[in-house]
Design a protein around this motif. Sequence first.
Motif, mmCIF file in Angstrom:
data_model
loop_
_atom_site.group_PDB
_atom_site.id
_atom_site.type_symbol
_atom_site.label_atom_id
_atom_site.label_comp_id
_atom_site.label_asym_id
_atom_site.label_seq_id
_atom_site.Cartn_x
_atom_site.Cartn_y
_atom_site.Cartn_z
ATOM 1 N N CYS A 96 0.846 -1.192 0.000
ATOM 2 C CA CYS A 96 0.000 0.000 0.000
ATOM 3 C C CYS A 96 0.882 1.242 0.000
ATOM 4 N N GLN A 97 0.288 2.349 -0.386
ATOM 5 C CA GLN A 97 0.968 3.641 -0.345
ATOM 6 C C GLN A 97 0.313 4.477 0.745
ATOM 7 N N LEU A 98 1.130 5.230 1.445
ATOM 8 C CA LEU A 98 0.660 6.087 2.529
ATOM 9 C C LEU A 98 1.191 7.493 2.290
ATOM 10 N N LEU A 99 0.310 8.480 2.306
ATOM 11 C CA LEU A 99 0.715 9.872 2.169
ATOM 12 C C LEU A 99 1.335 10.333 3.475
ATOM 13 N N ARG A 100 2.521 10.903 3.422
ATOM 14 C CA ARG A 100 3.238 11.340 4.626
ATOM 15 C C ARG A 100 2.806 12.768 4.993
ATOM 16 N N THR A 101 1.556 12.892 5.345
ATOM 17 C CA THR A 101 0.952 14.203 5.587
ATOM 18 C C THR A 101 1.687 14.998 6.657
ATOM 19 N N ALA A 102 1.940 14.399 7.799
ATOM 20 C CA ALA A 102 2.575 15.120 8.912
ATOM 21 C C ALA A 102 3.989 15.561 8.551
ATOM 22 N N GLU A 103 4.739 14.679 7.907
ATOM 23 C CA GLU A 103 6.121 15.024 7.534
ATOM 24 C C GLU A 103 6.168 16.134 6.493
ATOM 25 N N VAL A 104 5.265 16.063 5.507
ATOM 26 C CA VAL A 104 5.233 17.113 4.471
ATOM 27 C C VAL A 104 4.805 18.437 5.088
ATOM 28 N N GLU A 105 3.821 18.397 5.964
ATOM 29 C CA GLU A 105 3.349 19.630 6.615
ATOM 30 C C GLU A 105 4.450 20.254 7.467
ATOM 31 N N ALA A 106 5.238 19.419 8.139
ATOM 32 C CA ALA A 106 6.331 19.943 8.963
ATOM 33 C C ALA A 106 7.424 20.566 8.099
ATOM 34 N N ALA A 107 7.701 19.954 6.955
ATOM 35 C CA ALA A 107 8.781 20.450 6.095
ATOM 36 C C ALA A 107 8.339 21.622 5.220
ATOM 37 N N LEU A 108 7.111 21.552 4.719
ATOM 38 C CA LEU A 108 6.600 22.571 3.804
ATOM 39 C C LEU A 108 5.180 22.966 4.239
ATOM 40 N N PRO A 109 5.071 23.800 5.274
ATOM 41 C CA PRO A 109 3.755 24.120 5.846
ATOM 42 C C PRO A 109 2.784 24.702 4.818
ATOM 43 N N GLY A 110 1.588 24.120 4.800
ATOM 44 C CA GLY A 110 0.522 24.632 3.948
ATOM 45 C C GLY A 110 0.528 24.122 2.520
ATOM 46 N N LEU A 111 1.607 23.499 2.091
ATOM 47 C CA LEU A 111 1.700 23.076 0.693
ATOM 48 C C LEU A 111 0.695 21.976 0.371
ATOM 49 N N LEU A 112 0.688 20.921 1.158
ATOM 50 C CA LEU A 112 -0.164 19.772 0.844
ATOM 51 C C LEU A 112 -1.655 20.120 0.864
ATOM 52 N N PRO A 113 -2.150 20.844 1.866
ATOM 53 C CA PRO A 113 -3.572 21.217 1.818
ATOM 54 C C PRO A 113 -3.910 22.060 0.582
ATOM 55 N N ALA A 114 -3.019 22.964 0.197
ATOM 56 C CA ALA A 114 -3.269 23.797 -0.977
ATOM 57 C C ALA A 114 -3.294 22.963 -2.259
ATOM 58 N N VAL A 115 -2.347 22.028 -2.375
ATOM 59 C CA VAL A 115 -2.284 21.170 -3.559
ATOM 60 C C VAL A 115 -3.516 20.270 -3.625
ATOM 61 N N LEU A 116 -3.896 19.675 -2.491
ATOM 62 C CA LEU A 116 -5.069 18.799 -2.478
ATOM 63 C C LEU A 116 -6.345 19.564 -2.781
ATOM 64 N N ASP A 117 -6.474 20.760 -2.235
ATOM 65 C CA ASP A 117 -7.649 21.587 -2.503
ATOM 66 C C ASP A 117 -7.744 21.919 -4.000
ATOM 67 N N ALA A 118 -6.627 22.318 -4.595
ATOM 68 C CA ALA A 118 -6.619 22.643 -6.021
ATOM 69 C C ALA A 118 -6.895 21.403 -6.875
ATOM 70 N N ALA A 119 -6.313 20.277 -6.506
ATOM 71 C CA ALA A 119 -6.521 19.045 -7.266
ATOM 72 C C ALA A 119 -7.973 18.583 -7.175
ATOM 73 N N ASN A 120 -8.591 18.736 -6.014
ATOM 74 C CA ASN A 120 -9.991 18.350 -5.865
ATOM 75 C C ASN A 120 -10.904 19.244 -6.679
ATOM 76 N N HIS A 121 -10.587 20.525 -6.764
ATOM 77 C CA HIS A 121 -11.419 21.435 -7.554
ATOM 78 C C HIS A 121 -11.242 21.164 -9.051
ATOM 79 N N THR A 122 -10.047 20.781 -9.457
ATOM 80 C CA THR A 122 -9.765 20.508 -10.866
ATOM 81 C C THR A 122 -10.457 19.224 -11.319
#
Length: 124
Positions: A96-122
Motif C-alpha cells: 500500500c501507499q501512505l501519504l506522509r501528511t505530517a512530515e510534508v506539513e512539517a517540512a513545507l507548511p501549507g503546501l499539501l492542503p493547498a495542492v489537495l484543494d486545487a486538485a480536488n477542484h480541478t
Amino acid sequence: MPDTEARAVETPPQAVTEASAYPLPRFAPVAPLPAVLGALQDPVRLEMVRRLGNAGEALRCSALYETVSKSTAAHHFKILREAGLTERVIIDGNACQLLRTAEVEAALPGLLPAVLDAANHTSE
C-alpha cells in the motif's frame, strides 16, 4: 550439565500504527520545494496524491491508478517516495501507499492542503 534446549528469546514488538501493518525502511526526509513540486507536476502522480489525501489512510497501490500500466505506476510511486511525499507500507500482506501528511506539513507548511484543494477542484 548445561541446558541444551533452545529457548525462545522474547523481543518487544515494534511500534506501528496498525496491528496488521508494518513500515518498510523509510526514505530520506521530505525533499526541498522544487523537487516536491516537480514530483507533483505530473497529472498521474497528482491524481495519486489526491486519492491518498482524500482517503486519509494507506491505500492499495492498484487503487491509485487506472490509466497507466503497473510498471509505469511503479515508476510514479518511486518518484513520489523519493520526493518524500509517500511511503510504501505492507498491510495484511498487501503493498500500500501512505501519504506522509505530517512530515510534508512539517517540512513545507501549507503546501499539501493547498495542492489537495486545487486538485480536488480541478477533478470535479
